[in-house]
Design an enzyme around this catalytic site. Structure first.
Site, PDB file in Angstrom:
ATOM      1  N   ASP A  73      54.905  36.685  38.634  1.00  0.00           N
ATOM      2  CA  ASP A  73      55.708  35.581  37.834  1.00  0.00           C
ATOM      3  C   ASP A  73      54.879  34.328  37.200  1.00  0.00           C
ATOM      4  OD1 ASP A  73      54.517  34.371  40.116  1.00  0.00           O
ATOM      5  OD2 ASP A  73      56.614  33.929  41.108  1.00  0.00           O
ATOM      6  N   ASP A 132      52.308  40.613  43.355  1.00  0.00           N
ATOM      7  CA  ASP A 132      51.907  39.332  43.827  1.00  0.00           C
ATOM      8  C   ASP A 132      52.572  38.786  45.037  1.00  0.00           C
ATOM      9  OD1 ASP A 132      50.926  36.648  43.351  1.00  0.00           O
ATOM     10  OD2 ASP A 132      53.049  35.915  42.537  1.00  0.00           O
ATOM     11  N   ASP A 158      49.402  36.058  36.399  1.00  0.00           N
ATOM     12  CA  ASP A 158      49.559  37.499  36.628  1.00  0.00           C
ATOM     13  C   ASP A 158      49.662  38.032  35.131  1.00  0.00           C
ATOM     14  OD1 ASP A 158      50.074  37.315  39.293  1.00  0.00           O
ATOM     15  OD2 ASP A 158      52.089  36.384  38.773  1.00  0.00           O
TER      16      ASP A 158
END
Length: 671
Positions: free
Chosen positions: A639, A355, A643
């Site tokens: 986080d 990410d 996700d």
């Protein structure tokens, strides 16, 4: 999607039908009159019955409970493994042989059973993580919400919201369900739970979007579990419960099975090979013994003894001990391993899907470029630009351990913090230039103005979108002088703005003008015109320190790093290039483009892609699975709630511990 008139008429017709079922006959015209006249409570009954019907059809507005097996059933399921079954059989046979030989040496059997039971207990503990992820998601739901019912604003439980409800959204509220905005005023919603991007999104009701608009671009919608940080709005509920976007994430967490780790696959293969090999050899030895006329019972015991000796009952114990040592070493490096095999998987990873926001970047906007009308960022001019910029903000300057830092909206914080580095403290400036009035930011003007009293006169400071603010300027500030704006000057500034935007910078324009006496009327038309243009401020969420070196180390080790983000593709590409992720012939692709590609096509071409932008949680899972199809061992870092499905589907899911959500942590193998 139906427009409001269609929704209204549909509601009226359903109300009529429900009233008729109760023996109450009213025409559509009469029912419509009940919107303003409460006739004998008919309207209330009709609405109540309609909402009961909708609640029965769509269910409660909550995330469904995962079907739970009993602890005993989960424990028994852990024994459904070829190697484990062989070990149990070996333990039983070992005990039987010891008994038949008149020996009390059952140590081997006890050790084998102890190892099997320990492994099963650990498996039961690990299986609970999906439930924990779901519980963490449920905590983010709105406990209560304001709705318009029976012509009145009322507060109801978040679980009781149904499609068609008109909800009122205000600063500080959780959005109770997915809904289409009817009207909005300076509405900003923090959507990190779905997109991963923590900068609040400015929402606008009067916008029509294309059908393939990505989740992050749906500025006329509000989504369940997101938080209103500014402004207010009314919206009509379109989806509730498991049909919302966060509900889809919950479904993926519940239904998707976490893949076996490389070491689990290898141990399974070893177990099958050894087990089948042992059985074949034992059968062969037994057959030879029978051919040589040896007693069948004696030959059977010999074959069984050979099988017990061949099975490596100590292997699970050795593997567990070695992995435990790895867990201890990782703990010293501030990494918590939630699942023992994840230690080995981490070392086997060949692709890292990361990410962007908060993982590769600092998740903190910073000013990286300041440009005046000449395209320069000289210190003296930069000081003046930042002085005006920080005065035209609503940030608070906090002092902790003698360090000053701004808090507030991300863009304004970036300007104020940069101003502090240039010795321009907003609090100190306000002592000399008192703020006496303001025109608040709104989405139509795309500007904000503050008015300050300076030495008996008044200074108006305006900041906003460059394309809008430039049209309000008739002069510019250059070399300490105010000069007339001409088309050439405007064209240069527009070029500077485009250049900064092409480098993925968020650009803010700043202007001002001075008054001897303020006009009697303080409004946009009067104040925000004939301004003096000063400069542009460009900012971005910069990469974390050490990330570029880490990407380079991974590359040398033969590990490919891929960026997956909900941010815009221009921003993603700029950061990816800076970090060395996007190079040469590597391709960047958006979620909308990904929707046009089949999974097989994606699997075929996955190695060409290094950046995936504006993607949804479903896209992230597709990307992870496509890499796994190539035989790669995939690590996924993240986080946010968005996700979590990909973290669970990856060979090893790695959650960020400091700023990561509980949902992501519970879906991961490593924190």
């Amino acid at each position: 999607m139906m427009d409001l008139d269609e929704v209204y008429n549909s509601t009226i017709k359903k109300t009529q039908s429900l009233l008729e079922s109760k023996g109450i006959a009213l025409s559509l015209r009469e029912i419509k009159k009940l919107d303003t006249i409460n006739l004998s409570g008919f309207r209330n009954d009709g609405e109540r019955l309609l909402r009961l019907e909708l609640a029965e059809k769509y269910g409660e507005n909550k995330l469904q409970e995962q079907k739970k097996d009993s602890v005993l059933k989960r424990f028994i399921k852990q024994f459904n493994d070829f190697m484990i079954i062989i070990l149990i059989i070996a333990a039983i046979i070992s005990a039987v042989v010891a008994k038949m030989q008149g020996s009390n040496d059952y140590i081997d059997s006890v050790i084998i059973i102890a190892i099997v039971v320990l492994n099963s207990i650990m498996g039961v503990i690990q299986e609970a993580k999906a439930e924990k992820s779901l519980e963490a998601l449920k905590k983010m739901s709105a406990p209560v919400t304001k709705v318009k019912r029976n012509g009145k604003v009322t507060i109801i439980k978040g679980n009781d919201v149904v499609p068609g409800d008109i909800v009122i959204l205000e600063a500080g509220n959780y959005v109770p369900a997915d809904c289409r905005l009817i009207n909005s005023y300076n509405l900003k919603i923090e959507e990190s739970s779905l997109t991963g991007e923590t900068i609040p999104v400015l929402k606008e009701a009067n916008v029509m979007l294309s059908e393939n608009a990505s989740l992050g671009d749906m500025i006329n919608m509000a989504f369940a579990t997101t938080i209103v940080v500014n402004g207010h709005a009314e919206a009509i509920v379109t989806e509730t419960g498991m049909n919302t976007n966060v509900g889809k994430i919950a479904k993926m967490i519940i239904t998707d099975e976490a893949p076996e780790t490389p070491i689990q696959r290898k141990l399974g293969e070893v177990g099958k090979t050894l087990g089948i090999g042992c059985l074949i050899i034992c059968a062969f030895i037994f057959a030879i013994g029978l051919l040589k006329k040896i007693e069948p019972v004696e030959m059977f015991m010999t074959s069984v003894g050979l099988a017990v000796a061949a099975i490596p009952e100590g292997l699970p114990a050795i593997v567990t001990i070695m992995l435990s040592i790895g867990v201890t070493k990782m703990a010293k490096k501030n990494s918590i391993i939630r699942k023992l095999p994840a230690v080995e998987t981490l070392g086997s990873s060949s692709v890292i899907c990361s990410d962007k926001t908060g993982t590769l970047t600092q998740n903190k906007m910073q000013v990286t470029k300041i440009m005046d009308t000449k395209g320069e960022s000289l210190n003296s001019m930069a000081d003046f630009i930042l002085q005006l910029g920080t005065m035209c903000t609503d940030v608070e300057i906090n002092v902790e351990n003698n360090i000053k830092e701004a808090s507030g909206e991300a863009t304004e914080v970036a300007i104020a913090n940069c101003a502090l580095l240039h010795n321009q403290d907003k609090n100190e400036l306000y002592k000399r230039m008192q703020r006496v009035n303001e025109i608040s930011f709104d989405s139509d003007r795309k500007m904000m103005t503050t008015i300050h009293k300076v030495s008996g006169k008044y200074r108006v400071i305006t900041k906003g979108a460059p394309d809008v603010l430039l049209k309000r300027c008739t002069k510019c500030y250059e070399n300490g002088m105010i000069i007339n704006f001409d088309n050439n000057k405007i064209k240069k500034i527009e070029d500077y703005n485009n250049s900064m935007a092409d480098n993925a910078l968020r650009v803010i324009a700043i202007a001002y003008k001075d008054y001897d006496m303020l006009p009697n009327q303080i409004d946009s038309n009067t104040i925000e015109n004939n301004l003096v243009f000063v400069g542009l401020v460009g900012m971005i969420d910069p990469p974390r320190e050490g990330v570029k070196d880490a990407v380079a180390i991974c590359k040398r080790a033969g590990i490919k790093t891929v960026m997956i983000t909900g941010d815009h593709i221009a921003t993603a590409k700029a950061i990816a290039k800076e970090l060395g992720i996007l190079k040469g012939s590597d391709i960047a692709i958006t979620g909308a483009e990904l929707d046009k590609i089949s999974q097989k096509e994606l699997e075929k071409n996955i190695m060409n892609y290094s950046v995936f932008a504006r993607v949804s949680p479903e896209h992230k899972v597709r990307i992870v699975k496509a890499w796994q199809k190539t035989g790669a061992v995939v690590a996924m870092t993240g986080d946010g709630v968005n996700d979590s499905p990909a973290l669970k589907n990856a060979d090893i899911g790695i959650a960020m511990g400091k700023n990561g959500t509980d949902v992501a942590k519970n879906a991961s193998d490593m924190i």
